[in-house]
Design an enzyme around this catalytic site. Sequence first.
Site, PDB file in Angstrom:
ATOM      1  CD  GLU A 359      -3.085  -1.056   2.545  1.00  0.00           C
ATOM      2  OE1 GLU A 359      -4.090  -1.213   2.105  1.00  0.00           O
ATOM      3  OE2 GLU A 359      -2.565  -0.999   3.446  1.00  0.00           O
ATOM      4  CB  VAL A 360       4.010   2.332  -1.838  1.00  0.00           C
ATOM      5  CG1 VAL A 360       4.706   3.733  -1.601  1.00  0.00           C
ATOM      6  CG2 VAL A 360       4.689   1.234  -1.168  1.00  0.00           C
TER       7      VAL A 360
END
EC number: 3.2.1.52
Length: 564
Positions: A359-360
Amino acid sequence: MCDSHSGVILISHWNVIMLAGLNFATLLLSVAVCQGSQYKDINSETVSVDQGSTYGSLWPLPQQVSLSEVSFKLSSSSFRVVDAEGSSAGPSCNILQNAYRRYYEYLFGNARKTGHFKRKAARSELSELQVSITSGDSDCDGYPGATSDESYELTVDQPYAILKAPKVWGALRGLETFSQLVYEDEYGAKSINSSKIVDFPRFQHRGILLDTSRHFLPIKVILANLEAMAMNKFNVFHWHIVDDPSFPYLSRTFPQLSQMGAYHPYTHVYTPADVKMIIEFARLRGIRVVPEFDTPGHTQSWGKGQKDLLTPCYSGPTPSGTFGPVNPILDTTYDFMNLLFKEVSEVFPDAYVHLGGDEVDFECWKSNPDITKFMEQHSFGDDYSKLESFYIQKLLDIVTSTQKGYMIWQEVFDNGVKLKPDTLIHVWKGNQQQYQNEMAKITLSGYKTFLSTPWYLNRISYGQDWTSLYRADPHNFTGTDDQKKLVIGGEACMWGEYVDSTNLMPRMWPRASAVGERLWSAKDVTDVNDAYSRLSKHRCRMVERGIQAQSLFSSFCRHEYKGI
Ligand SMILES: *[C@@H]1O[C@H](CO)[C@@H](O)[C@H](O)[C@H]1NC(C)=O
Ligand SMILES: *[C@@H]1O[C@H](CO)[C@@H](O)[C@H](O)[C@H]1NC(C)=O
């Protein structure tokens, strides 16, 4: 009284249809809700009748079991667990001596507390369980690892029972099984039937993830959870130790990380001594401790104690005062990671660390003019996953230089980062179809993988959701036998947004037990009615041992929580 939460769920399922159009809906609503809790078919998965299992209360079910109706008595005054003659582990083996004491307490602690019980006329008695470690090196002083042998054979017969295992890890699993064979007769006396068990895990990696960033979990709760893990033959504690909300890990190299980033610098941190104690407690139960230091996203708390680590976000031409993921364009970032992971590799003995990588969020990177320039210089175009890969690549090289292997969340693979062939890829995203496709893709590329998508225990709903946890199978995807061999197991995850020490244990157990059986027992152990019978008894056993495992359905335990 019926509870308002169940009401909400029931209505959303079907009561709304019954009630539509009625103008005194509010009154009826409460009536329908209260009646609803008496329906057994609210959820088609509900199992409500204990039909009994020929396997008693065994959980997870061993690979081969044969039970007879010949029973022996066990008495607290004469029963002993001892090292067998010729065993490669002796009285100096802490793991075993500790386990003998623990299981003696589980078996007889309660009987001693409640005092005397009427004795039946003496039947034949089992006076000894002899434990034999058969390989030259018992692993007594070592740590459990990714390839540790957990197999064992247990024979219960007169004049004594014999537990044989190549390594201490198998002996630990066998002691748990032995304790599960013991039952109480109507007078409260302990008995065990003559039996023969041959056992080993179906999957090598059977983990539980705890999140100690969103809420701090006191040591006591972590230890209690490790106890329960051992009762369910789990062997990996995946410690998601830090994240955006807080940084409770007290680093010797960078103490300011927890000083500034923890919820409280003294009370809400894990000191080096705490960490050491948790690792040893886990080792004594055959459980690995794999720490996760998730980057480059999920690092807001890191930024409080480490200046210039995070990317400054911009609003137009000026910094907005907020920060994004780790700044991948500065050399100082890698100097920091180098020192931090050097420390982590020394503090945690396991051969693996989990590096996160999930989840960057690219928005902040996109806003920052220095990053834009860096992207141009490296010809990354507009593809920020290339920048992420650039960062991860350098991080993987750093961790490799500490001689550790690594696990990563699936995004790192999805983004095409170059990985070492022994990388373990952790699948967590999507619906059933999507995670099955992902497992197929990963294994087709020759990587090893383990599954969590169906086992997010932080997600809760009314009813018996353990059955769907139980049905999920990490091998259920389209692929060759060689691909299936690359699946090393799975992990149940308990993310911490809504979980702290007040509700962790009941939310975890016995729901995680369903995952435990899926990962340990043979593939064809899928009968939910049989499972219900065994799991109800197993849950009562956990309760008797002081674990706050919640109930499966209307029922009672002979020994309720805290000995009522
Ligand atoms: C153990 O033996 C008794 C008879 O002595 C029998 O009633 C019981 O079903 C047996 N239990 C199991 C799990 O086989
Ligand atoms: C396996 O997955 C398919 C969907 O791809 C599903 O229909 C089936 O019920 C699953 N089987 C098991 C045993 O989980």
